[in-house]
Design a protein around this motif. Structure first.
Motif, PDB file in Angstrom:
ATOM      1  N   PHE A 275       1.530  -1.128  -0.169  1.00 15.94           N
ATOM      2  CA  PHE A 275      -0.073   0.346   0.090  1.00 15.94           C
ATOM      3  C   PHE A 275       0.522   0.933   0.028  1.00 15.94           C
ATOM      4  O   PHE A 275       0.472   2.478  -0.754  1.00 15.94           O
ATOM      5  CB  PHE A 275      -0.465   0.035   1.435  1.00 15.94           C
ATOM      6  CG  PHE A 275      -2.165  -0.100   1.182  1.00 15.94           C
ATOM      7  CD1 PHE A 275      -3.373   0.112   0.555  1.00 15.94           C
ATOM      8  CD2 PHE A 275      -2.368  -1.969   0.765  1.00 15.94           C
ATOM      9  CE1 PHE A 275      -4.715  -0.438   0.072  1.00 15.94           C
ATOM     10  CE2 PHE A 275      -3.505  -2.400   0.791  1.00 15.94           C
ATOM     11  CZ  PHE A 275      -4.812  -1.862  -0.157  1.00 15.94           C
ATOM     12  N   LEU A 276       2.035   1.587   0.977  1.00 12.76           N
ATOM     13  CA  LEU A 276       2.309   2.925   0.631  1.00 12.76           C
ATOM     14  C   LEU A 276       3.430   2.103  -0.549  1.00 12.76           C
ATOM     15  O   LEU A 276       3.150   3.859  -1.109  1.00 12.76           O
ATOM     16  CB  LEU A 276       4.135   2.009   1.505  1.00 12.76           C
ATOM     17  CG  LEU A 276       3.791   2.225   3.419  1.00 12.76           C
ATOM     18  CD1 LEU A 276       5.115   1.719   4.287  1.00 12.76           C
ATOM     19  CD2 LEU A 276       3.278   3.470   3.366  1.00 12.76           C
ATOM     20  N   SER A 277       4.146   1.586  -0.939  1.00  9.79           N
ATOM     21  CA  SER A 277       4.693   1.667  -2.234  1.00  9.79           C
ATOM     22  C   SER A 277       3.406   1.941  -3.385  1.00  9.79           C
ATOM     23  O   SER A 277       4.274   2.945  -4.204  1.00  9.79           O
ATOM     24  CB  SER A 277       4.903   0.140  -3.410  1.00  9.79           C
ATOM     25  OG  SER A 277       5.999   0.921  -2.371  1.00  9.79           O
ATOM     26  N   GLU A 278       2.225   1.915  -3.695  1.00 13.64           N
ATOM     27  CA  GLU A 278       0.955   2.726  -3.875  1.00 13.64           C
ATOM     28  C   GLU A 278       0.628   3.717  -4.023  1.00 13.64           C
ATOM     29  O   GLU A 278       0.725   4.544  -5.395  1.00 13.64           O
ATOM     30  CB  GLU A 278      -0.266   1.359  -3.787  1.00 13.64           C
ATOM     31  CG  GLU A 278       0.374   0.411  -4.930  1.00 13.64           C
ATOM     32  CD  GLU A 278      -1.290  -0.265  -5.052  1.00 13.64           C
ATOM     33  OE1 GLU A 278      -2.867  -0.251  -5.332  1.00 13.64           O
ATOM     34  OE2 GLU A 278      -1.127  -1.852  -5.248  1.00 13.64           O
ATOM     35  N   VAL A 279       0.893   4.513  -2.751  1.00  9.42           N
ATOM     36  CA  VAL A 279       0.113   5.969  -2.356  1.00  9.42           C
ATOM     37  C   VAL A 279       1.523   6.520  -3.229  1.00  9.42           C
ATOM     38  O   VAL A 279       1.147   7.389  -3.895  1.00  9.42           O
ATOM     39  CB  VAL A 279       0.443   5.890  -0.794  1.00  9.42           C
ATOM     40  CG1 VAL A 279       0.148   7.576  -0.599  1.00  9.42           C
ATOM     41  CG2 VAL A 279      -0.864   4.793  -0.386  1.00  9.42           C
TER      42      VAL A 279
END
Lengths: 219, 350
Positions: free
Chosen positions: A192-196
């Motif tokens: 999720f962090l990477s996607e944000v």
């Protein structure tokens, strides 16, 4: 003859309006995304979050319609033949940023990840940086169509915010992997962090191209 | 108009055809090449305005050319125009910068020498000064226009799409002005030597009365138009951007500078108005549109730091000032000898 010319300028005005609206959509989706993310941290997958997620989907759909209209009208009116390709690429890239906002919001809705409270503050900071980054991309791109000198100012802000978001992401990942969470949970949060953070990366790529277009267009 | 006259006029018409094929590509080449304008639109605009310019504004430069040498026999006129056309053709083939203006001057001097007539050196000096001033002035005008328009665009924050539409309109208007000026300035090269032997009567059509000279210019302008429609598209495609790759904005400045320079050197009204104000007037001499274009491009190139300028082209311009008239003079002189002695034609009247 006069009538033809006037109507030609009217079509151009209409297209200018659509390009402006596409930039508005980036600012709008970024603000709704920020609101939705804050709500997700408080309520997780609630009805309210679902509404905001749908709103994001609607903005993304509207932006797609605008993109297609802009692309077809640029060809139909035979406008800016010498750098139409650059403008089409720019419009595509702006749309990619909008799509990424939609994908991340939808992913939160589908996976409904559990985000421990100790990370909330940092996560909010990351979303704030990413959203500001996208908004400054919209300002830079809008300036590209009217005021080249302003493009550089907004671009510098995009670069700065992207760098900040990278640092925040790295710190968060470090903290998550140092925690006692399950490995699967850690990996889910990392994704999720990477996607944000990808939203800021896309904005940075877009600005890179924008600055090249400015050099090419410098008359 | 007899067939004999038409035959002798053919060399002038051929010169007009090559002028249409080559010089108009300098005006609309970048606009058509960058797809800002369709070729057909450009060709129609160019043809209409060339004809208007030639018929209504061509007398000034023609008078100057006839002061250099009054070619008084039809066969002589034929050979002067043919030698100019051949020189332009072969020079262009070898890639040398040339102009019909310089060629026709060489041809007239060749005829003067053959006929034993004196060449008016004052007029010759006036014409040659025009050749030097033309590219220099065009460069200066281009630099001034570049500054003005760039500042205007940067200050006004006009949307790129609106800029494009205005630029398209500008290319059409400046192209029309430029072809008008080209017709007015260069028709003397094509038809000037035939003026004295024109067999036409004055014709009245509504509000207008056309003199024999204007009817002759009309025929020359039609030949230029045929050159535009039949061959200029090919020239635009092959040499359109060979001097420097131009954006539509630069193309607009180059065309406008070229138009202003051609106009300054061909407008009798402006010439008279300046003289009335006791100001120095531009000589009414035929100048090279190609060299005006090169001057404008070099001006902008130098303003941008001189990168990408092909200096060999500058040398070619200077070389063209000498080689084109000298080559035409020699061809004309030798050909007149053959025409008179082999074909027994009267090439000059004593």
């Amino acid at each position: 003859m006069f009538h033809i010319k006037v109507s030609l300028f009217a079509h151009t005005k209409e297209l200018e309006q659509k390009i402006d609206e596409l930039h508005d959509k980036i600012v709008e989706i970024s603000m709704v995304f920020k609101k939705a993310f804050h709500l997700f941290l408080e309520e997780k997958r609630s009805m309210n979050y679902r509404k905001l997620s749908k709103q994001i989907k609607t903005i993304e759909h509207d932006a797609d319609v605008l993109r297609r209209d802009i692309e077809s009208q640029l060809y139909a009116q035979n406008l800016i033949p010498d750098f139409r390709g650059d403008v089409l690429e720019l419009v595509e890239n702006l749309d990619k940023v909008i799509n990424e906002f939609d994908e991340v919001a939808h992913q939160f809705y589908i996976e409904n990840p559990d985000i421990p409270e100790i990370y909330h503050q940092k996560m909010k900071q990351l979303v704030q940086e990413v959203c500001e980054c996208a908004e400054n991309l919209a300002f830079a791109s809008r300036a590209f169509f009217k005021d080249f000198t302003a493009v550089r100012n907004y671009s510098q802000k995009v670069y700065f915010l992207e760098h900040e978001s990278d640092k925040t992401t790295a710190k968060l990942k470090e903290a998550i992997f140092a925690s006692d969470l399950e490995l699967a949970h850690k990996l889910q949060l990392k994704t999720f962090l990477s996607e944000v953070a990808d939203i800021a990366d896309l904005a940075e790529n877009c600005v890179d191209q924008l600055l090249i277009y400015v050099i090419k267009r410098d008359i | 108009m007899s067939l004999t006259y038409l035959f002798f006029l053919s060399s002038g018409l051929f010169l007009g055809w090559s002028l249409g094929a080559n010089d108009v590509s300098n005006i609309f080449g970048a606009a058509v090449g960058s797809k800002m304008l369709k070729f057909k639109t450009a060709a129609v605009i160019a043809s209409v305005f060339i004809i208007i310019g030639a018929v209504f504004g061509g007398s000034g430069t023609t008078q100057t050319l006839s002061m250099l040498g009054e070619v008084n026999a039809l066969a002589g006129s034929f050979m002067v125009a043919l030698s100019a056309a051949l020189t332009v053709y072969f020079m262009a083939k070898t890639g040398l910068t040339t102009s019909t203006s310089q060629a026709i001057v060489g041809g007239i001097i060749g005829w003067n020498l053959y006929a034993g007539k004196a060449t008016n050196l004052t007029v010759l000096a006036k014409i040659m000064s025009g050749w030097v001033i033309c590219p220099l002035l065009s460069g200066l005008i281009a630099v001034a226009l570049y500054f003005l328009l760039k500042t205007f665009i940067n200050k006004m924050h006009i949307h790129i799409l609106m800029q494009h539409q205005l630029l398209r309109l500008g290319l059409i208007l400046s192209g029309a002005f430029c072809t008008y000026a080209l017709g007015a300035n260069n028709i003397a090269n094509v038809m000037g030597v035939f003026v004295d032997s024109a067999p036409f009567q004055t014709v009245s059509a509504g509000f207008f009365t056309f003199s024999p000279e204007q009817i002759l210019f009309f025929l020359g302008a039609v030949a230029i138009s045929v050159g535009i429609f039949t061959y200029s598209q090919k020239v635009m495609a092959t040499i359109g951007n060979h001097l420097m790759k131009m954006s539509p904005f630069i193309a607009f400045i180059v065309v406008l500078s070229q138009a202003l320079v051609l106009f300054l050197f061909s407008s009798s009204s402006l010439h008279d108005a300046l003289l009335a104000l006791h100001l120095p007037a531009f000589p009414l001499v035929p100048v090279s549109s190609t060299q005006a274009v090169i001057g404008a491009i070099l001006g902008i190139g130098l303003l941008k730091g001189g990168r990408g300028i092909n200096w060999s082209i500058v040398l070619r311009i200077v070389a063209g000032w000498f080689t084109t008239p000298v080559a035409t003079l020699l061809i004309c002189f030798v050909s007149l000898f053959f025409l008179e002695n082999v074909f027994q034609l009267k090439v000059f009247l004593p």
